[in-house]
Design an enzyme around this catalytic site. Structure first.
Site, PDB file in Angstrom:
ATOM      1  N   GLY A  11       6.066  -5.739   3.377  1.00  0.00           N
ATOM      2  CA  GLY A  11       5.714  -7.106   3.760  1.00  0.00           C
ATOM      3  C   GLY A  11       4.312  -7.462   3.283  1.00  0.00           C
ATOM      4  O   GLY A  11       3.396  -6.657   3.405  1.00  0.00           O
ATOM      5  N   ALA A  22     -11.262  -5.103  -4.394  1.00  0.00           N
ATOM      6  CA  ALA A  22     -12.267  -4.080  -4.095  1.00  0.00           C
ATOM      7  C   ALA A  22     -11.927  -2.756  -4.781  1.00  0.00           C
ATOM      8  O   ALA A  22     -12.819  -2.071  -5.296  1.00  0.00           O
ATOM      9  CB  ALA A  22     -12.369  -3.881  -2.576  1.00  0.00           C
ATOM     10  N   VAL A  24     -10.241  -2.300  -7.608  1.00  0.00           N
ATOM     11  CA  VAL A  24     -10.476  -2.415  -9.052  1.00  0.00           C
ATOM     12  C   VAL A  24     -11.983  -2.424  -9.348  1.00  0.00           C
ATOM     13  O   VAL A  24     -12.454  -1.744 -10.270  1.00  0.00           O
ATOM     14  CB  VAL A  24      -9.792  -3.685  -9.616  1.00  0.00           C
ATOM     15  N   ARG A  25     -12.749  -3.139  -8.539  1.00  0.00           N
ATOM     16  CA  ARG A  25     -14.190  -3.248  -8.832  1.00  0.00           C
ATOM     17  C   ARG A  25     -14.951  -1.981  -8.444  1.00  0.00           C
ATOM     18  O   ARG A  25     -15.896  -1.593  -9.136  1.00  0.00           O
ATOM     19  CB  ARG A  25     -14.763  -4.484  -8.152  1.00  0.00           C
ATOM     20  N   ARG A  72      11.071  -4.837  -2.003  1.00  0.00           N
ATOM     21  CA  ARG A  72      11.672  -3.690  -1.313  1.00  0.00           C
ATOM     22  C   ARG A  72      12.421  -2.911  -2.401  1.00  0.00           C
ATOM     23  O   ARG A  72      13.070  -3.512  -3.249  1.00  0.00           O
ATOM     24  CB  ARG A  72      12.655  -4.149  -0.244  1.00  0.00           C
ATOM     25  N   SER A  73      12.309  -1.612  -2.389  1.00  0.00           N
ATOM     26  CA  SER A  73      12.974  -0.820  -3.419  1.00  0.00           C
ATOM     27  C   SER A  73      13.817   0.296  -2.812  1.00  0.00           C
ATOM     28  O   SER A  73      13.290   1.362  -2.485  1.00  0.00           O
ATOM     29  CB  SER A  73      11.931  -0.218  -4.379  1.00  0.00           C
ATOM     30  N   ASP A 103       4.241   0.895   7.459  1.00  0.00           N
ATOM     31  CA  ASP A 103       4.768   2.238   7.726  1.00  0.00           C
ATOM     32  C   ASP A 103       5.829   2.675   6.717  1.00  0.00           C
ATOM     33  O   ASP A 103       5.839   3.834   6.286  1.00  0.00           O
ATOM     34  CB  ASP A 103       5.286   2.339   9.168  1.00  0.00           C
ATOM     35  N   GLY A 104       6.716   1.759   6.290  1.00  0.00           N
ATOM     36  CA  GLY A 104       7.734   2.122   5.301  1.00  0.00           C
ATOM     37  C   GLY A 104       7.081   2.536   3.988  1.00  0.00           C
ATOM     38  O   GLY A 104       7.421   3.579   3.413  1.00  0.00           O
ATOM     39  N   THR A 126      -0.581  -4.706   6.942  1.00  0.00           N
ATOM     40  CA  THR A 126       0.574  -5.267   7.658  1.00  0.00           C
ATOM     41  C   THR A 126       0.074  -6.151   8.794  1.00  0.00           C
ATOM     42  O   THR A 126      -0.905  -5.803   9.452  1.00  0.00           O
ATOM     43  CB  THR A 126       1.489  -4.158   8.229  1.00  0.00           C
ATOM     44  N   ILE A 127       0.760  -7.267   9.015  1.00  0.00           N
ATOM     45  CA  ILE A 127       0.322  -8.157  10.103  1.00  0.00           C
ATOM     46  C   ILE A 127       0.683  -7.573  11.470  1.00  0.00           C
ATOM     47  O   ILE A 127       0.251  -8.081  12.492  1.00  0.00           O
ATOM     48  CB  ILE A 127       0.920  -9.583   9.960  1.00  0.00           C
ATOM     49  N   ASP A 128       1.489  -6.502  11.488  1.00  0.00           N
ATOM     50  CA  ASP A 128       2.002  -5.973  12.762  1.00  0.00           C
ATOM     51  C   ASP A 128       1.002  -5.089  13.515  1.00  0.00           C
ATOM     52  O   ASP A 128       1.194  -4.826  14.705  1.00  0.00           O
ATOM     53  CB  ASP A 128       3.282  -5.166  12.521  1.00  0.00           C
ATOM     54  N   ASP A 130       0.660  -1.933  13.437  1.00  0.00           N
ATOM     55  CA  ASP A 130       1.425  -0.849  14.056  1.00  0.00           C
ATOM     56  C   ASP A 130       1.216   0.505  13.375  1.00  0.00           C
ATOM     57  O   ASP A 130       2.145   1.292  13.251  1.00  0.00           O
ATOM     58  CB  ASP A 130       2.919  -1.204  14.082  1.00  0.00           C
ATOM     59  N   ARG A 172       7.485  -7.142  14.664  1.00  0.00           N
ATOM     60  CA  ARG A 172       8.526  -6.094  14.622  1.00  0.00           C
ATOM     61  C   ARG A 172       8.525  -5.260  15.899  1.00  0.00           C
ATOM     62  O   ARG A 172       8.573  -5.801  16.979  1.00  0.00           O
ATOM     63  CB  ARG A 172       8.353  -5.233  13.367  1.00  0.00           C
ATOM     64  N   GLY A 186      -4.383 -18.413  25.771  1.00  0.00           N
ATOM     65  CA  GLY A 186      -4.208 -18.827  27.161  1.00  0.00           C
ATOM     66  C   GLY A 186      -2.750 -18.854  27.590  1.00  0.00           C
ATOM     67  O   GLY A 186      -2.330 -19.694  28.390  1.00  0.00           O
TER      68      GLY A 186
HETATM   69  P1  ADP Z   1       6.455  -1.926   5.100  1.00  0.00           P
HETATM   70  O1  ADP Z   1       5.635  -1.042   4.228  1.00  0.00           O
HETATM   71  O2  ADP Z   1       5.847  -3.287   5.252  1.00  0.00           O
HETATM   72  O3  ADP Z   1       6.803  -1.270   6.409  1.00  0.00           O
HETATM   73  P2  ADP Z   1       9.227  -1.473   4.179  1.00  0.00           P
HETATM   74  O4  ADP Z   1       9.618  -0.748   5.418  1.00  0.00           O
HETATM   75  O5  ADP Z   1      10.165  -2.474   3.632  1.00  0.00           O
HETATM   76  O6  ADP Z   1       7.828  -2.236   4.324  1.00  0.00           O
HETATM   77  O7  ADP Z   1       8.949  -0.377   3.049  1.00  0.00           O
HETATM   78  C1  ADP Z   1       8.526  -0.753   1.754  1.00  0.00           C
HETATM   79  C2  ADP Z   1       9.159   0.157   0.722  1.00  0.00           C
HETATM   80  O8  ADP Z   1       8.748   1.518   0.980  1.00  0.00           O
HETATM   81  C3  ADP Z   1      10.677   0.218   0.745  1.00  0.00           C
HETATM   82  O9  ADP Z   1      11.269  -0.832  -0.002  1.00  0.00           O
HETATM   83  C4  ADP Z   1      10.963   1.562   0.100  1.00  0.00           C
HETATM   84  O10 ADP Z   1      10.915   1.489  -1.312  1.00  0.00           O
HETATM   85  C5  ADP Z   1       9.787   2.413   0.572  1.00  0.00           C
HETATM   86  N1  ADP Z   1      10.185   3.241   1.721  1.00  0.00           N
HETATM   87  C6  ADP Z   1      10.395   2.845   3.001  1.00  0.00           C
HETATM   88  N2  ADP Z   1      10.795   3.880   3.782  1.00  0.00           N
HETATM   89  C7  ADP Z   1      10.834   4.957   2.967  1.00  0.00           C
HETATM   90  C8  ADP Z   1      11.178   6.345   3.155  1.00  0.00           C
HETATM   91  N3  ADP Z   1      11.571   6.816   4.355  1.00  0.00           N
HETATM   92  N4  ADP Z   1      11.101   7.164   2.068  1.00  0.00           N
HETATM   93  C9  ADP Z   1      10.721   6.705   0.867  1.00  0.00           C
HETATM   94  N5  ADP Z   1      10.393   5.419   0.619  1.00  0.00           N
HETATM   95  C10 ADP Z   1      10.443   4.550   1.645  1.00  0.00           C
END
Ligand code: ADP
Length: 322
Positions: A11, A22, A24-25, A72-73, A103-104, A126-128, A130, A172, A186
């Site tokens: 996100g 920052a 890159v510089r 997302r990949s 975290d992802g 992340t804005i969360d 978390d 989330r 408030g």
């Molecule tokens: P965020 O980083 O904001 O939490 P996501 O959870 O969508 O966002 O994760 C971003 C990308 O990180 C995913 O599209 C994926 O390519 C990779 N990713 C997420 N979880 C895993 C995992 N358990 N192992 C490997 N790559 C991951």
């Protein structure tokens, strides 16, 4: 360390551009060549690395979102996908990678650092809010301020009509955005995933608020609350009553916008700290800021032990909303 790459993943969050600038510089100042990776891990797998000098990051400090792009990949979740990514880093002669994300993204960064020889450092974006190992993540301050601006507008109409409003904010699995928005805006109540919501108790508390002479009532609901989203909570609280209520979901407007001073400065500090960490050979860590100090935390700790909304602020919220 001679060449590094930087990418933004997951996100988008305001302040990511300030951090990329920052990185890159700071690298440039240390005589290190930087590459920007387009569209996060998806772009890394496709080899979309572009050299970036200090001028390439001009004019992005104040922009929300991420000019490098994000995606997302699903492929990056596989060992084969990450091997492809490592191949492109190797081809470009890159030996250090900075990953901005949540975290992802850090789970992916952790896997990459274990499977390849490249040194990987994370910046919490992340804005969360978390992640563990930093008081605040990049983007949280801006997102709270955006939510506040909207909540202030809702308050105007709620006060004029003497209404009960339920406002859903993002976050989330985390209640930070909801708690901070409620405290600063408030709000009468803050419903967060960290504390079980009892609909009957909430109904009594809302009724008591009006009985105490309040003209209006604002219930801030975290999207991840255990009782459901704002629409569901509102319907259950007001079921069988004649209360005139309204529901607003703030949604994606909370994500964008120009970063606040705090997020710009945090981006500058952490971008610079990430380059220092790479030069020190600190592999598989996140750079964060705790009580003003820059600290390094293992990526796995950052995503697995996320800091919950503090109990003392939840009880402060309860004391002040009377
Ligand atoms: P965020 O980083 O904001 O939490 P996501 O959870 O969508 O966002 O994760 C971003 C990308 O990180 C995913 O599209 C994926 O390519 C990779 N990713 C997420 N979880 C895993 C995992 N358990 N192992 C490997 N790559 C991951």
């Amino acid at each position: 360390m001679e060449r590094i790459a930087v990418l933004t993943s997951g996100g988008d969050a305001p302040g990511m551009n300030a951090a990329v600038r920052a990185v890159v510089r700071a690298a440039d100042a240390a005589g290190i060549v930087s590459y920007g990776v387009r569209n996060g891990y998806a772009g890394l797998i496709e080899g979309r690395l572009e050299p970036m000098d200090a001028r390439a990051v001009s004019g992005i400090l104040h922009l929300g979102g991420t000019t490098l792009g994000t995606a997302r990949s699903p492929r990056f979740r596989t060992t084969e996908g990450r091997a492809e990514a490592l191949k492109h880093l190797d081809l470009a002669g890159v030996d250090g990678l900075v990953v901005l994300g949540g975290d992802g993204s850090f789970r992916g960064a952790d896997a990459l650092s274990r499977e390849g020889s490249v040194t990987v450092v994370g910046i919490p974006g992340t804005i969360d809010n978390d992640l563990s190992g930093t008081d605040f993540t990049l983007g949280f301050d801006t997102a709270v301020n955006t939510a506040l601006e909207l909540i202030d507008r809702i308050r105007d109409t709620a006060a004029s009509h003497g209404r009960l409003f339920f406002v859903e904010v993002m976050g989330r699995r985390s209640g930070w955005l909801a708690l901070y928005s409620a405290l600063a805006g408030g709000g009468t109540e803050a419903l967060v995933p960290e504390r079980p919501t009892d609909i009957d108790v909430l109904r009594v508390r809302v009724q008591r608020s009006f009985a105490l002479g309040k003209r209006f009532c604002l219930v801030i609901v975290a999207e991840g609350d255990d009782a459901g989203g704002a629409y569901e909570v509102a319907a259950r609280v007001c079921e069988g009553t004649a209360v005139d209520y309204r529901v607003t979901t703030l949604g994606h407007v909370q994500r964008g916008g120009s970063p606040t001073m705090r997020d710009r400065v945090l981006g500058a500090v952490l971008g610079d700290a990430a380059v220092t960490a790479l030069r020190d050979g600190a592999d598989g860590v996140m750079v964060g800021q705790l009580r003003g100090d820059v600290v390094r935390t293992p990526l796995e700790t950052a995503w697995s032990r996320f800091d919950r909304t503090p109990e003392d602020l939840l009880s402060l919220m309860d004391r002040l909303s009377r």
